[in-house]
Scaffold this active site. Sequence first.
Site, short mmCIF file in Angstrom:
data_model
loop_
_atom_site.label_atom_id
_atom_site.label_comp_id
_atom_site.label_asym_id
_atom_site.label_seq_id
_atom_site.Cartn_x
_atom_site.Cartn_y
_atom_site.Cartn_z
N GLY A 53 29.51 17.98 -37.77
CA GLY A 53 28.11 17.99 -38.15
C GLY A 53 27.64 19.36 -38.58
O GLY A 53 28.12 20.39 -38.08
N GLY A 55 24.79 22.41 -38.82
CA GLY A 55 23.96 22.99 -37.78
C GLY A 55 24.70 23.94 -36.88
O GLY A 55 24.10 24.55 -35.99
N HIS A 56 26.03 24.08 -37.10
CA HIS A 56 26.85 24.98 -36.28
C HIS A 56 27.36 26.17 -37.09
O HIS A 56 28.32 26.82 -36.69
CB HIS A 56 28.04 24.22 -35.69
CG HIS A 56 27.68 23.00 -34.94
ND1 HIS A 56 26.83 23.01 -33.85
CD2 HIS A 56 28.03 21.70 -35.12
CE1 HIS A 56 26.69 21.78 -33.38
NE2 HIS A 56 27.41 20.96 -34.13
N LYS A 104 37.21 18.71 -33.41
CA LYS A 104 36.53 18.95 -32.14
C LYS A 104 36.37 17.61 -31.40
O LYS A 104 36.14 16.58 -32.03
CB LYS A 104 35.15 19.58 -32.36
CG LYS A 104 35.19 20.91 -33.08
CD LYS A 104 33.83 21.59 -33.11
CE LYS A 104 32.72 20.76 -33.68
NZ LYS A 104 32.97 20.32 -35.08
N ASP A 109 33.61 12.40 -34.51
CA ASP A 109 34.62 13.18 -35.23
C ASP A 109 36.01 12.60 -35.01
O ASP A 109 36.80 12.46 -35.95
CB ASP A 109 34.60 14.64 -34.76
CG ASP A 109 33.36 15.39 -35.20
OD1 ASP A 109 32.49 14.78 -35.83
OD2 ASP A 109 33.26 16.59 -34.90
N HIS A 218 25.29 20.62 -29.06
CA HIS A 218 24.27 19.72 -29.60
C HIS A 218 23.07 19.63 -28.66
O HIS A 218 22.20 18.78 -28.84
CB HIS A 218 24.84 18.32 -29.82
CG HIS A 218 26.07 18.30 -30.65
ND1 HIS A 218 27.34 18.26 -30.10
CD2 HIS A 218 26.24 18.30 -31.99
CE1 HIS A 218 28.23 18.25 -31.07
NE2 HIS A 218 27.59 18.28 -32.22
#
Length: 330
Positions: A53, A55-56, A104, A109, A218
């Site tokens: 995702g 945002g990291h 991860k 995922d 998250h």
Amino acid sequence: MRMLINVPETVVADGLRGMAAAHPELSVDVDNRVIVRRDAPVEGKVGLVSGGGSGHEPLHGGFVGPGMLSAACPGEVFTSPVPDQMVRAAAAVDGGAGVLFIVKNYTGDVLNFDMAAELAEDEGIRVGKVLVNDDVAVTDSLFTAGRRGTGATLFVEKIAGAAAEEGATLERVEAIGRQVNESSRSFGVALSAVTTPSKGSPTFDLPEGELELGIGIHGEPGRERRAMMTSREIADFSVDAVLEDLRPSGPVIALINGMGATPLLELYGFNAEVQRVLAERGVAVARTLVGNYVTSLDMAGCSVTLCQVDEDLLRLWDAPVRTPALRWGR
């Protein structure tokens, strides 16, 4: 909502367009959400593909380049990429030596990369996989069965990427990636909640004057909440949590990682405390990396990742790398 965006629906695409403009050495497919080294595929070289995702950042797109990843697949914010992205990336970087998926440990995922591996193999691409599950904070979480994958992802991508750059076989690169994961442990702390563009407000409640020990990237709950602690106290708690599980018998690489909203001044101060704890515990530190590398949007906080290394792993860590977010040598 105070965010430097247009609308939540286009935040990932807008970011990818900006990345393409800033880094012409990468081929960024905004529509299909795939970031590839422009020189890919390299004949006879194992391709490394990761993703997750958005945002990291800089994980994962910021780690695409010589000495590290061949391609990355960004999903929507905190949402897994889809198998089509992964298959497209694998096809783009397969130089005949196979492709390694670095995944991860989050349920979406894992499922999507497993499906992508089957589809890629149907197309004649050999695929290996390394599952990263380094977070010692909790055994299961809202997003996982088993431990979460966090900061060790950077270690796996860098060290396995260096092995691939040297021409190692798929089997060898995969074995090195698994060794790095098994030799790494992480622990994170949140000083504030995270706000996603779609929600526009904090995704969980963290009262003023409290912190969350063992937070996920998250915003998943950790081990416990406590009244605010000093940097020294946080370092003692975090490092001891890692060492209790890792029990290193040799030198380590230390990653002092910011969650996105913690200034470098604070991270360097925290690193001083981490180094103090490690020295007190008799752990030798071979290398240290400080900065925002595996983040959680605007969360204030930090994480500690330690990876025990031998001479070969340390040599691969020191090997040249040239990506948007990580570069040394050459």
